[in-house]
Design a protein around this motif. Sequence first.
Motif, PDB file in Angstrom:
ATOM      1  N   VAL A  84       5.135  13.843 -12.763  1.00 57.47           N
ATOM      2  CA  VAL A  84       4.007  13.780 -11.816  1.00 57.47           C
ATOM      3  C   VAL A  84       3.820  15.207 -11.278  1.00 57.47           C
ATOM      4  O   VAL A  84       4.746  16.028 -11.388  1.00 57.47           O
ATOM      5  CB  VAL A  84       4.312  12.822 -10.619  1.00 57.47           C
ATOM      6  CG1 VAL A  84       4.422  11.379 -11.078  1.00 57.47           C
ATOM      7  CG2 VAL A  84       5.586  13.247  -9.872  1.00 57.47           C
ATOM      8  N   PRO A  85       2.658  15.497 -10.695  1.00 55.53           N
ATOM      9  CA  PRO A  85       2.472  16.835 -10.110  1.00 55.53           C
ATOM     10  C   PRO A  85       3.509  17.111  -9.006  1.00 55.53           C
ATOM     11  O   PRO A  85       3.995  16.184  -8.348  1.00 55.53           O
ATOM     12  CB  PRO A  85       1.050  16.776  -9.535  1.00 55.53           C
ATOM     13  CG  PRO A  85       0.379  15.675 -10.286  1.00 55.53           C
ATOM     14  CD  PRO A  85       1.453  14.675 -10.625  1.00 55.53           C
ATOM     15  N   LYS A  86       3.787  18.393  -8.808  1.00 54.65           N
ATOM     16  CA  LYS A  86       4.838  18.771  -7.839  1.00 54.65           C
ATOM     17  C   LYS A  86       4.507  18.390  -6.397  1.00 54.65           C
ATOM     18  O   LYS A  86       5.394  18.365  -5.553  1.00 54.65           O
ATOM     19  CB  LYS A  86       5.059  20.279  -7.895  1.00 54.65           C
ATOM     20  CG  LYS A  86       5.856  20.732  -9.089  1.00 54.65           C
ATOM     21  CD  LYS A  86       6.386  22.153  -8.833  1.00 54.65           C
ATOM     22  CE  LYS A  86       6.940  22.756 -10.094  1.00 54.65           C
ATOM     23  NZ  LYS A  86       5.890  23.100 -11.089  1.00 54.65           N
ATOM     24  N   ASP A  87       3.220  18.119  -6.127  1.00 50.08           N
ATOM     25  CA  ASP A  87       2.878  17.719  -4.755  1.00 50.08           C
ATOM     26  C   ASP A  87       2.691  16.207  -4.624  1.00 50.08           C
ATOM     27  O   ASP A  87       2.193  15.701  -3.614  1.00 50.08           O
ATOM     28  CB  ASP A  87       1.612  18.457  -4.280  1.00 50.08           C
ATOM     29  CG  ASP A  87       0.411  18.184  -5.184  1.00 50.08           C
ATOM     30  OD1 ASP A  87       0.562  17.452  -6.192  1.00 50.08           O
ATOM     31  OD2 ASP A  87      -0.692  18.698  -4.878  1.00 50.08           O
ATOM     32  N   HIS A  88       3.116  15.464  -5.658  1.00 47.31           N
ATOM     33  CA  HIS A  88       2.985  13.994  -5.650  1.00 47.31           C
ATOM     34  C   HIS A  88       4.142  13.386  -4.848  1.00 47.31           C
ATOM     35  O   HIS A  88       5.270  13.877  -4.925  1.00 47.31           O
ATOM     36  CB  HIS A  88       3.018  13.506  -7.100  1.00 47.31           C
ATOM     37  CG  HIS A  88       2.658  12.067  -7.269  1.00 47.31           C
ATOM     38  ND1 HIS A  88       3.538  11.038  -6.994  1.00 47.31           N
ATOM     39  CD2 HIS A  88       1.501  11.476  -7.691  1.00 47.31           C
ATOM     40  CE1 HIS A  88       2.942   9.890  -7.241  1.00 47.31           C
ATOM     41  NE2 HIS A  88       1.708  10.116  -7.662  1.00 47.31           N
ATOM     42  N   PRO A  89       3.893  12.307  -4.106  1.00 41.22           N
ATOM     43  CA  PRO A  89       4.983  11.688  -3.313  1.00 41.22           C
ATOM     44  C   PRO A  89       6.190  11.242  -4.150  1.00 41.22           C
ATOM     45  O   PRO A  89       7.292  11.110  -3.618  1.00 41.22           O
ATOM     46  CB  PRO A  89       4.317  10.470  -2.660  1.00 41.22           C
ATOM     47  CG  PRO A  89       2.853  10.656  -2.807  1.00 41.22           C
ATOM     48  CD  PRO A  89       2.586  11.678  -3.868  1.00 41.22           C
ATOM     49  N   ASP A  90       5.997  10.986  -5.457  1.00 43.24           N
ATOM     50  CA  ASP A  90       7.131  10.565  -6.307  1.00 43.24           C
ATOM     51  C   ASP A  90       7.927  11.741  -6.865  1.00 43.24           C
ATOM     52  O   ASP A  90       8.924  11.527  -7.565  1.00 43.24           O
ATOM     53  CB  ASP A  90       6.624   9.736  -7.508  1.00 43.24           C
ATOM     54  CG  ASP A  90       6.225   8.330  -7.106  1.00 43.24           C
ATOM     55  OD1 ASP A  90       6.740   7.843  -6.074  1.00 43.24           O
ATOM     56  OD2 ASP A  90       5.398   7.739  -7.812  1.00 43.24           O
ATOM     57  N   SER A  91       7.492  12.968  -6.614  1.00 44.01           N
ATOM     58  CA  SER A  91       8.148  14.127  -7.228  1.00 44.01           C
ATOM     59  C   SER A  91       9.516  14.408  -6.580  1.00 44.01           C
ATOM     60  O   SER A  91       9.614  14.543  -5.349  1.00 44.01           O
ATOM     61  CB  SER A  91       7.245  15.358  -7.049  1.00 44.01           C
ATOM     62  OG  SER A  91       7.977  16.549  -7.230  1.00 44.01           O
ATOM     63  N   ASN A  92      10.536  14.497  -7.404  1.00 45.69           N
ATOM     64  CA  ASN A  92      11.860  14.857  -6.874  1.00 45.69           C
ATOM     65  C   ASN A  92      11.860  16.302  -6.364  1.00 45.69           C
ATOM     66  O   ASN A  92      12.588  16.631  -5.422  1.00 45.69           O
ATOM     67  CB  ASN A  92      12.935  14.674  -7.953  1.00 45.69           C
ATOM     68  CG  ASN A  92      13.309  13.214  -8.141  1.00 45.69           C
ATOM     69  OD1 ASN A  92      13.005  12.371  -7.300  1.00 45.69           O
ATOM     70  ND2 ASN A  92      13.977  12.909  -9.252  1.00 45.69           N
ATOM     71  N   ASN A 115       7.986  21.846 -15.516  1.00 49.64           N
ATOM     72  CA  ASN A 115       6.581  22.223 -15.657  1.00 49.64           C
ATOM     73  C   ASN A 115       5.755  20.937 -15.563  1.00 49.64           C
ATOM     74  O   ASN A 115       5.766  20.113 -16.478  1.00 49.64           O
ATOM     75  CB  ASN A 115       6.377  22.907 -17.018  1.00 49.64           C
ATOM     76  CG  ASN A 115       4.966  23.426 -17.167  1.00 49.64           C
ATOM     77  OD1 ASN A 115       4.043  22.918 -16.528  1.00 49.64           O
ATOM     78  ND2 ASN A 115       4.799  24.427 -18.003  1.00 49.64           N
ATOM     79  N   ASP A 116       5.022  20.805 -14.456  1.00 46.40           N
ATOM     80  CA  ASP A 116       4.310  19.544 -14.207  1.00 46.40           C
ATOM     81  C   ASP A 116       2.959  19.482 -14.904  1.00 46.40           C
ATOM     82  O   ASP A 116       2.212  18.519 -14.735  1.00 46.40           O
ATOM     83  CB  ASP A 116       4.183  19.280 -12.699  1.00 46.40           C
ATOM     84  CG  ASP A 116       3.389  20.351 -11.976  1.00 46.40           C
ATOM     85  OD1 ASP A 116       3.014  21.362 -12.605  1.00 46.40           O
ATOM     86  OD2 ASP A 116       3.122  20.163 -10.776  1.00 46.40           O
ATOM     87  N   ALA A 117       2.667  20.508 -15.718  1.00 47.06           N
ATOM     88  CA  ALA A 117       1.399  20.477 -16.468  1.00 47.06           C
ATOM     89  C   ALA A 117       1.586  19.838 -17.838  1.00 47.06           C
ATOM     90  O   ALA A 117       0.619  19.685 -18.591  1.00 47.06           O
ATOM     91  CB  ALA A 117       0.865  21.904 -16.623  1.00 47.06           C
ATOM     92  N   LEU A 118       2.823  19.490 -18.188  1.00 56.11           N
ATOM     93  CA  LEU A 118       3.120  19.024 -19.547  1.00 56.11           C
ATOM     94  C   LEU A 118       3.317  17.509 -19.597  1.00 56.11           C
ATOM     95  O   LEU A 118       3.569  16.863 -18.580  1.00 56.11           O
ATOM     96  CB  LEU A 118       4.396  19.720 -20.051  1.00 56.11           C
ATOM     97  CG  LEU A 118       4.336  21.254 -20.111  1.00 56.11           C
ATOM     98  CD1 LEU A 118       5.700  21.823 -20.494  1.00 56.11           C
ATOM     99  CD2 LEU A 118       3.273  21.713 -21.100  1.00 56.11           C
ATOM    100  N   SER A 119       3.254  16.978 -20.818  1.00 58.83           N
ATOM    101  CA  SER A 119       3.593  15.567 -21.060  1.00 58.83           C
ATOM    102  C   SER A 119       5.097  15.383 -20.836  1.00 58.83           C
ATOM    103  O   SER A 119       5.849  16.370 -20.710  1.00 58.83           O
ATOM    104  CB  SER A 119       3.274  15.214 -22.510  1.00 58.83           C
ATOM    105  OG  SER A 119       4.120  15.982 -23.359  1.00 58.83           O
ATOM    106  N   ALA A 120       5.567  14.127 -20.865  1.00 57.91           N
ATOM    107  CA  ALA A 120       7.005  13.871 -20.722  1.00 57.91           C
ATOM    108  C   ALA A 120       7.787  14.591 -21.830  1.00 57.91           C
ATOM    109  O   ALA A 120       8.778  15.290 -21.549  1.00 57.91           O
ATOM    110  CB  ALA A 120       7.261  12.363 -20.773  1.00 57.91           C
ATOM    111  N   GLU A 121       7.337  14.452 -23.083  1.00 57.09           N
ATOM    112  CA  GLU A 121       8.028  15.122 -24.210  1.00 57.09           C
ATOM    113  C   GLU A 121       8.049  16.628 -23.993  1.00 57.09           C
ATOM    114  O   GLU A 121       9.082  17.280 -24.149  1.00 57.09           O
ATOM    115  CB  GLU A 121       7.309  14.871 -25.542  1.00 57.09           C
ATOM    116  CG  GLU A 121       7.296  13.458 -26.029  1.00 57.09           C
ATOM    117  CD  GLU A 121       6.033  12.700 -25.600  1.00 57.09           C
ATOM    118  OE1 GLU A 121       5.586  12.906 -24.448  1.00 57.09           O
ATOM    119  OE2 GLU A 121       5.536  11.885 -26.388  1.00 57.09           O
ATOM    120  N   GLY A 122       6.864  17.173 -23.645  1.00 57.87           N
ATOM    121  CA  GLY A 122       6.726  18.621 -23.471  1.00 57.87           C
ATOM    122  C   GLY A 122       7.585  19.124 -22.327  1.00 57.87           C
ATOM    123  O   GLY A 122       8.220  20.185 -22.417  1.00 57.87           O
ATOM    124  N   ALA A 123       7.620  18.372 -21.219  1.00 51.96           N
ATOM    125  CA  ALA A 123       8.390  18.807 -20.051  1.00 51.96           C
ATOM    126  C   ALA A 123       9.889  18.792 -20.355  1.00 51.96           C
ATOM    127  O   ALA A 123      10.629  19.684 -19.908  1.00 51.96           O
ATOM    128  CB  ALA A 123       8.081  17.902 -18.860  1.00 51.96           C
TER     129      ALA A 123
END
Length: 257
Positions: A84-92, A115-123
Amino acid sequence: MADTATEKGQKTVEVFDSEDDLVVSLAKYTAELSEKFVREKGAFTVVLSGGDLISQLRKLLESPYIDSVDWSKWHVFWVDERVVPKDHPDSNYKLAYDGFLSKVGILPDHVYAINDALSAEGAADDYEACLKHLVTNKVIDISAATGFPKFDLMLLGMGPDGHVASLFPGHPLVHEDKRWVTFIKDSPKPPPQRITFTFPVINSSTHIALVVAGAGEANAVYRALGAVQNSDLLPVQMVSPEEKLTWFLDKDAASKL
Ligand SMILES: O=C1O[C@H](COP(=O)(O)O)[C@@H](O)[C@H](O)[C@H]1O
């Protein structure tokens, strides 16, 4: 407190009367390890979880630790992260930044977020590449025993189902033995898409603290530490660092032991 030797290292179980007592001890333990690793090698590599762990680091934000810990030597990583984006409430990352990192003197370029701009695989690929780069640059050690990265301290929480990081009971990812960082798209706990360190990386750490408070976790604590051992292991039972595992339990979490 009970100390036992395990196949690889040592295990200590500490039970505290309250979560407040637990967090006091956790701060002292973390500060002492920071002092030791900074003295010995000039840096301290620390891996954070999400969940309750961040608020359980709150005593480090107070005297004497806020002034005595050499924050400039800390390098901070995440054992798992939600995609999720880094400013999302679910972000660790957001949880850690708001509750801890923004209040201490850790250098911004020593904080290794996904890197929150990537897919799960990419991240997952990107975070693994980041770790490999830091091993090459000698920021992260490598375990001579396993060939996986070796962090100084991993601070793990545990869910009521016995999951650690984003490694859930019955999920095939608990058996991943090649990747350093992998991804999950069907996490039983929302949000479904996450990246996570694998067990070979978790278990190559020098020290692991398993920090568990609350009655909701008592059954999983009993499964992990109780007298009757079941061959169907919960993820938390697969945690086994190179030198020392320390359980920090409050009395509610330990109530079935
Ligand atoms: O989803 C997660 O859950 C675990 C446990 O969280 P807690 O709220 O029960 O402490 C956490 O350690 C992990 O980092 C997180 O992504």
